[in-house]
Design a protein around this motif. Sequence first.
Motif, PDB file in Angstrom:
ATOM      1  N   MET A   1      60.561  57.697  10.401  1.00 32.68           N
ATOM      2  CA  MET A   1      60.713  59.035  10.948  1.00 32.68           C
ATOM      3  C   MET A   1      60.439  60.072   9.865  1.00 32.68           C
ATOM      4  SD  MET A   1      61.433  60.960  13.499  1.00 32.68           S
ATOM      5  CE  MET A   1      62.063  59.738  14.620  1.00 32.68           C
ATOM      6  N   LYS A   2      59.618  61.016  10.180  1.00 32.61           N
ATOM      7  CA  LYS A   2      59.299  62.049   9.199  1.00 32.61           C
ATOM      8  C   LYS A   2      60.438  63.055   9.130  1.00 32.61           C
ATOM      9  CE  LYS A   2      54.404  61.538  10.135  1.00 32.61           C
ATOM     10  NZ  LYS A   2      54.579  60.465  11.103  1.00 32.61           N
ATOM     11  N   ASN A   3      60.623  63.658   7.968  1.00 30.51           N
ATOM     12  CA  ASN A   3      61.668  64.646   7.784  1.00 30.51           C
ATOM     13  C   ASN A   3      61.175  65.983   8.320  1.00 30.51           C
ATOM     14  OD1 ASN A   3      63.887  66.069   6.974  1.00 30.51           O
ATOM     15  ND2 ASN A   3      63.236  66.236   4.846  1.00 30.51           N
ATOM     16  N   ILE A   4      61.350  66.206   9.604  1.00 29.17           N
ATOM     17  CA  ILE A   4      60.847  67.404  10.243  1.00 29.17           C
ATOM     18  C   ILE A   4      61.990  68.200  10.819  1.00 29.17           C
ATOM     19  CG2 ILE A   4      58.505  66.660  10.711  1.00 29.17           C
ATOM     20  CD1 ILE A   4      59.326  65.523  13.262  1.00 29.17           C
ATOM     21  N   VAL A   5      61.754  69.463  11.111  1.00 30.12           N
ATOM     22  CA  VAL A   5      62.838  70.365  11.418  1.00 30.12           C
ATOM     23  C   VAL A   5      63.235  70.399  12.878  1.00 30.12           C
ATOM     24  CG1 VAL A   5      62.467  71.869   9.456  1.00 30.12           C
ATOM     25  CG2 VAL A   5      61.207  72.269  11.554  1.00 30.12           C
ATOM     26  N   PHE A   6      62.406  69.892  13.782  1.00 28.83           N
ATOM     27  CA  PHE A   6      62.874  69.833  15.153  1.00 28.83           C
ATOM     28  C   PHE A   6      63.694  68.562  15.288  1.00 28.83           C
ATOM     29  CE2 PHE A   6      58.360  69.155  14.709  1.00 28.83           C
ATOM     30  CZ  PHE A   6      58.090  67.918  15.260  1.00 28.83           C
ATOM     31  N   LYS A   7      65.006  68.691  15.087  1.00 27.20           N
ATOM     32  CA  LYS A   7      65.901  67.559  14.883  1.00 27.20           C
ATOM     33  C   LYS A   7      66.000  66.644  16.102  1.00 27.20           C
ATOM     34  CE  LYS A   7      68.732  69.971  11.482  1.00 27.20           C
ATOM     35  NZ  LYS A   7      70.080  70.452  11.140  1.00 27.20           N
ATOM     36  N   SER A   8      65.657  67.139  17.273  1.00 25.20           N
ATOM     37  CA  SER A   8      65.808  66.322  18.464  1.00 25.20           C
ATOM     38  C   SER A   8      64.662  65.351  18.654  1.00 25.20           C
ATOM     39  CB  SER A   8      65.924  67.222  19.699  1.00 25.20           C
ATOM     40  OG  SER A   8      64.764  68.008  19.827  1.00 25.20           O
ATOM     41  N   LEU A   9      63.714  65.306  17.721  1.00 27.88           N
ATOM     42  CA  LEU A   9      62.598  64.368  17.818  1.00 27.88           C
ATOM     43  C   LEU A   9      63.139  62.946  17.870  1.00 27.88           C
ATOM     44  CD1 LEU A   9      59.468  64.197  17.680  1.00 27.88           C
ATOM     45  CD2 LEU A   9      59.745  63.778  15.257  1.00 27.88           C
ATOM     46  N   ILE A  10      62.681  62.151  18.837  1.00 24.26           N
ATOM     47  CA  ILE A  10      63.170  60.788  18.984  1.00 24.26           C
ATOM     48  C   ILE A  10      62.098  59.803  18.583  1.00 24.26           C
ATOM     49  CG2 ILE A  10      64.907  61.270  20.731  1.00 24.26           C
ATOM     50  CD1 ILE A  10      62.908  60.578  22.866  1.00 24.26           C
ATOM     51  N   ALA A  11      62.514  58.636  18.100  1.00 24.71           N
ATOM     52  CA  ALA A  11      61.570  57.674  17.544  1.00 24.71           C
ATOM     53  C   ALA A  11      61.021  56.715  18.590  1.00 24.71           C
ATOM     54  CB  ALA A  11      62.252  56.888  16.420  1.00 24.71           C
ATOM     55  N   THR A  36      52.234  61.133  19.780  1.00 25.36           N
ATOM     56  CA  THR A  36      53.304  60.396  20.450  1.00 25.36           C
ATOM     57  C   THR A  36      54.656  61.001  20.120  1.00 25.36           C
ATOM     58  OG1 THR A  36      52.023  58.341  20.381  1.00 25.36           O
ATOM     59  CG2 THR A  36      54.381  58.131  20.728  1.00 25.36           C
ATOM     60  N   GLU A  37      54.883  61.292  18.845  1.00 21.43           N
ATOM     61  CA  GLU A  37      56.164  61.870  18.421  1.00 21.43           C
ATOM     62  C   GLU A  37      56.432  63.209  19.094  1.00 21.43           C
ATOM     63  OE1 GLU A  37      57.278  61.940  14.327  1.00 21.43           O
ATOM     64  OE2 GLU A  37      56.024  60.226  13.840  1.00 21.43           O
ATOM     65  N   VAL A  38      55.453  64.093  19.047  1.00 17.45           N
ATOM     66  CA  VAL A  38      55.710  65.432  19.568  1.00 17.45           C
ATOM     67  C   VAL A  38      55.760  65.434  21.093  1.00 17.45           C
ATOM     68  CG1 VAL A  38      54.699  66.521  17.538  1.00 17.45           C
ATOM     69  CG2 VAL A  38      53.271  66.140  19.544  1.00 17.45           C
ATOM     70  N   ALA A  39      54.979  64.572  21.730  1.00 10.49           N
ATOM     71  CA  ALA A  39      55.022  64.508  23.194  1.00 10.49           C
ATOM     72  C   ALA A  39      56.385  64.041  23.673  1.00 10.49           C
ATOM     73  CB  ALA A  39      53.924  63.582  23.717  1.00 10.49           C
ATOM     74  N   GLU A  40      56.924  63.033  23.024  1.00 11.50           N
ATOM     75  CA  GLU A  40      58.244  62.519  23.391  1.00 11.50           C
ATOM     76  C   GLU A  40      59.312  63.603  23.233  1.00 11.50           C
ATOM     77  OE1 GLU A  40      58.657  59.307  20.712  1.00 11.50           O
ATOM     78  OE2 GLU A  40      57.230  58.008  21.763  1.00 11.50           O
ATOM     79  N   SER A  41      59.318  64.238  22.077  1.00 11.34           N
ATOM     80  CA  SER A  41      60.364  65.222  21.806  1.00 11.34           C
ATOM     81  C   SER A  41      60.205  66.465  22.678  1.00 11.34           C
ATOM     82  CB  SER A  41      60.360  65.605  20.325  1.00 11.34           C
ATOM     83  OG  SER A  41      59.149  66.248  19.972  1.00 11.34           O
ATOM     84  N   LYS A  77      51.610  71.893  20.627  1.00  7.52           N
ATOM     85  CA  LYS A  77      50.724  72.470  19.620  1.00  7.52           C
ATOM     86  C   LYS A  77      51.489  72.864  18.357  1.00  7.52           C
ATOM     87  CE  LYS A  77      47.235  74.273  22.819  1.00  7.52           C
ATOM     88  NZ  LYS A  77      46.614  75.509  23.378  1.00  7.52           N
ATOM     89  N   SER A  78      52.652  73.480  18.525  1.00  9.69           N
ATOM     90  CA  SER A  78      53.422  73.947  17.373  1.00  9.69           C
ATOM     91  C   SER A  78      53.931  72.782  16.539  1.00  9.69           C
ATOM     92  CB  SER A  78      54.604  74.801  17.842  1.00  9.69           C
ATOM     93  OG  SER A  78      54.161  75.935  18.543  1.00  9.69           O
ATOM     94  N   ARG A  79      54.487  71.775  17.207  1.00  5.48           N
ATOM     95  CA  ARG A  79      55.039  70.642  16.473  1.00  5.48           C
ATOM     96  C   ARG A  79      53.942  69.792  15.849  1.00  5.48           C
ATOM     97  NH1 ARG A  79      60.339  68.712  20.054  1.00  5.48           N
ATOM     98  NH2 ARG A  79      61.385  70.741  19.928  1.00  5.48           N
ATOM     99  N   TYR A  80      52.846  69.616  16.560  1.00  3.77           N
ATOM    100  CA  TYR A  80      51.727  68.860  16.008  1.00  3.77           C
ATOM    101  C   TYR A  80      51.189  69.569  14.763  1.00  3.77           C
ATOM    102  CZ  TYR A  80      47.442  66.080  15.805  1.00  3.77           C
ATOM    103  OH  TYR A  80      46.436  65.244  15.398  1.00  3.77           O
ATOM    104  N   PHE A  81      51.042  70.880  14.835  1.00  2.00           N
ATOM    105  CA  PHE A  81      50.521  71.632  13.691  1.00  2.00           C
ATOM    106  C   PHE A  81      51.471  71.511  12.505  1.00  2.00           C
ATOM    107  CE2 PHE A  81      49.476  75.269  11.072  1.00  2.00           C
ATOM    108  CZ  PHE A  81      48.097  75.361  11.180  1.00  2.00           C
ATOM    109  N   TYR A  82      52.760  71.573  12.756  1.00  2.80           N
ATOM    110  CA  TYR A  82      53.725  71.434  11.666  1.00  2.80           C
ATOM    111  C   TYR A  82      53.596  70.068  10.996  1.00  2.80           C
ATOM    112  CZ  TYR A  82      58.057  71.377   9.033  1.00  2.80           C
ATOM    113  OH  TYR A  82      58.970  71.295   8.001  1.00  2.80           O
ATOM    114  N   LEU A  83      53.435  69.016  11.793  1.00  3.08           N
ATOM    115  CA  LEU A  83      53.250  67.692  11.217  1.00  3.08           C
ATOM    116  C   LEU A  83      51.973  67.617  10.381  1.00  3.08           C
ATOM    117  CD1 LEU A  83      54.341  65.245  14.070  1.00  3.08           C
ATOM    118  CD2 LEU A  83      55.582  65.844  11.995  1.00  3.08           C
TER     119      LEU A  83
END
Length: 263
Positions: A1-11, A36-41, A77-83
């Motif tokens: 799991m990447k250390n990202i700020v949208f904490k509700s991201l699920i694996a 996959t990560e951002v779509a799930e979250s 788009k926002s979460r993907y760009f952040y990653l």
Amino acid sequence: MKNIVFKSLIAACITSMAILSTAKASMAQVDMSFLTEVAESCQKDVFSSEYYQQMGIKEVVSPTSKDSDYYVDNCIKSRYFYLLVISKLPWLVSTNEMLPGYLGSVAISRIAYENGFSQSNMLDCLASKNKDSQECINSSFDEDTFYKMYSKDTPGKFDSIFGSQGDIQPILRLAYTCPSCVIAYNNNPSRKQMIGAFIEWFTKLKPSQKKELMSILGDEKAQLANRTSMRGEADKAWNEYTALRQRLAEEEKEQRRRELLGE
């Protein structure tokens, strides 16, 4: 799991998005693990009252099925760009906060995203080390870069995240990336304060880190092309998501038909 700020991201992969893990090679331009990560979250958070309540939003009106794609679009788009940003500059996640609750990595992502297809004039502002300088006034720093709130009653506050789509895009792009940043901006609702905090944060970085950041924030031809490419990839990620979702829906429909006919 990447250390990202949208904490509700699920694996774990959810059933409806399992198709993402078997995407064909034709989709290689989009990082499917990121998608996959951002779509799930995003599927989880966009429709979650609890997600918005952590930002102090008193009333959450769930988007209608007609409008839901608009909100999921902004989230993906926002979460993907952040990653993308932290994959290029992984040391960013270890830097200090720009303000309490507002990570410098998020500020970099916001600035780069909002100026994906244009110049930011950021270097001159940073070099001035003065939030009141003409260079900063002429830069891309505006309220939308960090977070612009819209409310009829109280400037800088809002009760519901759902409203006029054209007005709330900047809200969505930050809220879906960093809920704590929304609170941080509410506590410092001043453009100049935000610019000053960013300049101070940037000044404390190592020289090598500053140079790396300009590969994303700078205005030279190669730097602008890099930013444009990243924004384009985030847009493409959304397109891949919708195409895959449509394909999954068609496969499920065909399966129901076969079951009905006893095949």
